[in-house]
Motif scaffolding. Sequence first.
Motif, PDB file in Angstrom:
ATOM      1  N   ASN A  72      19.126  34.999  29.994  1.00  0.00           N
ATOM      2  CA  ASN A  72      20.473  34.980  30.185  1.00  0.00           C
ATOM      3  C   ASN A  72      20.958  34.657  31.546  1.00  0.00           C
ATOM      4  N   MET A  73      21.999  34.214  31.492  1.00  0.00           N
ATOM      5  CA  MET A  73      22.753  33.740  32.849  1.00  0.00           C
ATOM      6  C   MET A  73      23.844  34.661  33.104  1.00  0.00           C
ATOM      7  N   VAL A  74      24.200  35.701  33.670  1.00  0.00           N
ATOM      8  CA  VAL A  74      24.949  36.564  33.865  1.00  0.00           C
ATOM      9  C   VAL A  74      25.754  36.530  35.049  1.00  0.00           C
ATOM     10  N   ILE A  75      27.192  37.126  34.822  1.00  0.00           N
ATOM     11  CA  ILE A  75      28.043  37.209  35.957  1.00  0.00           C
ATOM     12  C   ILE A  75      28.013  38.672  36.609  1.00  0.00           C
ATOM     13  N   ILE A  76      27.884  38.758  37.893  1.00  0.00           N
ATOM     14  CA  ILE A  76      27.755  40.083  38.577  1.00  0.00           C
ATOM     15  C   ILE A  76      29.021  40.328  39.332  1.00  0.00           C
ATOM     16  N   THR A  77      29.384  41.637  38.844  1.00  0.00           N
ATOM     17  CA  THR A  77      30.540  41.882  39.996  1.00  0.00           C
ATOM     18  C   THR A  77      30.401  43.437  40.344  1.00  0.00           C
ATOM     19  N   ALA A  78      30.765  44.048  41.443  1.00  0.00           N
ATOM     20  CA  ALA A  78      30.633  45.125  41.921  1.00  0.00           C
ATOM     21  C   ALA A  78      31.249  46.357  40.804  1.00  0.00           C
ATOM     22  N   ARG A  79      30.609  47.362  40.650  1.00  0.00           N
ATOM     23  CA  ARG A  79      30.847  48.436  39.794  1.00  0.00           C
ATOM     24  C   ARG A  79      32.307  49.304  39.910  1.00  0.00           C
ATOM     25  N   ASP A  80      32.273  49.481  41.641  1.00  0.00           N
ATOM     26  CA  ASP A  80      33.256  50.452  41.958  1.00  0.00           C
ATOM     27  C   ASP A  80      34.789  49.815  42.708  1.00  0.00           C
ATOM     28  N   SER A  81      34.792  48.367  42.215  1.00  0.00           N
ATOM     29  CA  SER A  81      35.846  47.738  42.983  1.00  0.00           C
ATOM     30  C   SER A  81      36.591  46.783  41.931  1.00  0.00           C
ATOM     31  N   THR A  82      37.838  46.541  42.123  1.00  0.00           N
ATOM     32  CA  THR A  82      38.447  45.725  41.230  1.00  0.00           C
ATOM     33  C   THR A  82      38.641  44.333  41.835  1.00  0.00           C
ATOM     34  N   LEU A  83      38.544  43.042  40.907  1.00  0.00           N
ATOM     35  CA  LEU A  83      38.331  42.071  41.389  1.00  0.00           C
ATOM     36  C   LEU A  83      39.983  41.441  41.545  1.00  0.00           C
ATOM     37  N   SER A  84      39.924  40.766  42.827  1.00  0.00           N
ATOM     38  CA  SER A  84      41.226  40.065  42.828  1.00  0.00           C
ATOM     39  C   SER A  84      41.783  39.142  41.680  1.00  0.00           C
ATOM     40  N   ARG A  85      43.063  38.819  41.680  1.00  0.00           N
ATOM     41  CA  ARG A  85      43.464  37.848  40.742  1.00  0.00           C
ATOM     42  C   ARG A  85      42.780  36.602  40.633  1.00  0.00           C
ATOM     43  N   THR A  86      42.663  36.048  41.596  1.00  0.00           N
ATOM     44  CA  THR A  86      41.815  34.931  41.788  1.00  0.00           C
ATOM     45  C   THR A  86      40.423  34.969  41.395  1.00  0.00           C
ATOM     46  N   ALA A  87      39.531  35.968  41.782  1.00  0.00           N
ATOM     47  CA  ALA A  87      38.274  36.386  41.115  1.00  0.00           C
ATOM     48  C   ALA A  87      38.337  36.309  39.904  1.00  0.00           C
ATOM     49  N   SER A  88      39.394  37.245  39.109  1.00  0.00           N
ATOM     50  CA  SER A  88      39.437  37.441  37.796  1.00  0.00           C
ATOM     51  C   SER A  88      39.767  36.016  37.160  1.00  0.00           C
ATOM     52  N   ALA A  89      40.518  35.334  37.626  1.00  0.00           N
ATOM     53  CA  ALA A  89      40.799  33.983  36.980  1.00  0.00           C
ATOM     54  C   ALA A  89      39.703  32.924  37.050  1.00  0.00           C
ATOM     55  N   PHE A  90      38.655  33.176  38.008  1.00  0.00           N
ATOM     56  CA  PHE A  90      37.252  32.436  38.302  1.00  0.00           C
ATOM     57  C   PHE A  90      36.595  32.910  36.847  1.00  0.00           C
ATOM     58  N   VAL A  91      36.275  34.106  36.982  1.00  0.00           N
ATOM     59  CA  VAL A  91      35.463  34.689  35.896  1.00  0.00           C
ATOM     60  C   VAL A  91      35.960  34.156  34.546  1.00  0.00           C
ATOM     61  N   GLU A  92      37.037  34.251  34.160  1.00  0.00           N
ATOM     62  CA  GLU A  92      37.657  33.754  32.720  1.00  0.00           C
ATOM     63  C   GLU A  92      37.363  32.409  32.921  1.00  0.00           C
ATOM     64  N   HIS A  93      37.443  31.608  33.692  1.00  0.00           N
ATOM     65  CA  HIS A  93      37.375  30.338  33.731  1.00  0.00           C
ATOM     66  C   HIS A  93      35.724  29.885  33.526  1.00  0.00           C
ATOM     67  N   LEU A  94      34.857  30.788  34.103  1.00  0.00           N
ATOM     68  CA  LEU A  94      33.495  30.446  33.804  1.00  0.00           C
ATOM     69  C   LEU A  94      32.946  30.898  32.268  1.00  0.00           C
ATOM     70  N   LYS A  95      33.872  32.136  31.640  1.00  0.00           N
ATOM     71  CA  LYS A  95      33.346  32.218  30.321  1.00  0.00           C
ATOM     72  C   LYS A  95      34.010  31.314  29.357  1.00  0.00           C
ATOM     73  N   ASN A  96      35.038  30.792  29.758  1.00  0.00           N
ATOM     74  CA  ASN A  96      35.703  29.794  28.884  1.00  0.00           C
ATOM     75  C   ASN A  96      34.768  28.457  28.766  1.00  0.00           C
ATOM     76  N   SER A  97      34.484  28.144  29.978  1.00  0.00           N
ATOM     77  CA  SER A  97      33.768  26.717  30.156  1.00  0.00           C
ATOM     78  C   SER A  97      32.299  26.876  29.546  1.00  0.00           C
ATOM     79  N   SER A  98      31.696  28.124  29.423  1.00  0.00           N
ATOM     80  CA  SER A  98      30.290  28.234  28.934  1.00  0.00           C
ATOM     81  C   SER A  98      30.399  28.614  27.529  1.00  0.00           C
ATOM     82  N   SER A  99      31.506  28.902  26.747  1.00  0.00           N
ATOM     83  CA  SER A  99      31.845  29.145  25.245  1.00  0.00           C
ATOM     84  C   SER A  99      31.596  27.889  24.294  1.00  0.00           C
TER      85      SER A  99
END
Length: 320
Positions: free
Chosen positions: A293-320
């Motif tokens: 499994n290739m996994v996205i890793i983010t820190a559990r005790d922090s909130t992603l910036s809008r830019t980082a959140s958009a990038f995560v969604e971009h990766l998920k959409n491109s891999s689906s």
Amino acid sequence: MLNALWAVRANPACRSLGSADTLPYYLEIQTMNLRQLEVFYAIMRTGSVTSAARMLHVSQPAVSTVLKHFESRLGIKLFERVAGRLTPTPEAQAILPEVRSIFGRVNRLGQSLQDLIGGRIGRLAVAGSSPIANGYLAQGLASFVKARPDVQALLYSMTSRQVVESVINRESDVGVAYGPVLNSAVRTDVLTNDAVMCAMREDCPLAAREKVRIEDLASYPLITYLPQAGLRSGIDSAFEHAGVSPHIAFQVVLALSAAMLAYHGAGIALVLPVDVPIDGLVWRPLEPHIEVNMVIITARDSTLSRTASAFVEHLKNSSS
């Protein structure tokens, strides 16, 4: 409150700010606010109180009241009524360039905030384990930034353990590596499911088979990942479970390197499949199935910036 030093300078009646009798006047000017400047600027742009009220979506009396209060605070007239029309005074004309500059900056700030909210600007630091960073992640980050040219992106290539540490230490906003990742300080989301395959020359005897068993590889030189790579443990476990001692001839970081070695006759590569087609090289499924499994890793005790959140969604959409 806005700094109104320019307003003091615009008033010919004012003396130096350093004199005692002008200090109370200066402090009065400090109490003006952006709404008063907004009303003044709207009147200057439209030429009337009625038109300014329409532009600001408020009533005409409300605009008149704000203007009177503004002039009272400044101690100067900003408009004179001539032939039934408002005419800016020299003082109003003197401060207009500064006010126009203020609202230009306010508009740019508004646009920047919208871009931040939409993840179109900002800084993005991404870490990936070496095979991923140089392939899948580089491609995903390139397409993400292409649509957001004002995003400043950093891409780090490192071991899986370093990827996790980089995210925990806030050196990277997002990490991508092969799972499993066993660390309670991070969250993981599966991006893709893949499997180790056998790459070999098309003239290899095993190329004629639909699938290759672990036992079939006992007499062949093998090319696979370095021991510290996360994928290597699954491969070693499969050989151990089958009771086969593998002949590891080459160890690599990148799957493409292994595929090229196999193409040149160095052995059979046991790696994840690569996207680059290589004439004369064939890929066959391996039994038993070694899923990765290739996994996205983010820190559990922090909130992603809008830019980082958009990038995560971009990766998920491109891999689906």
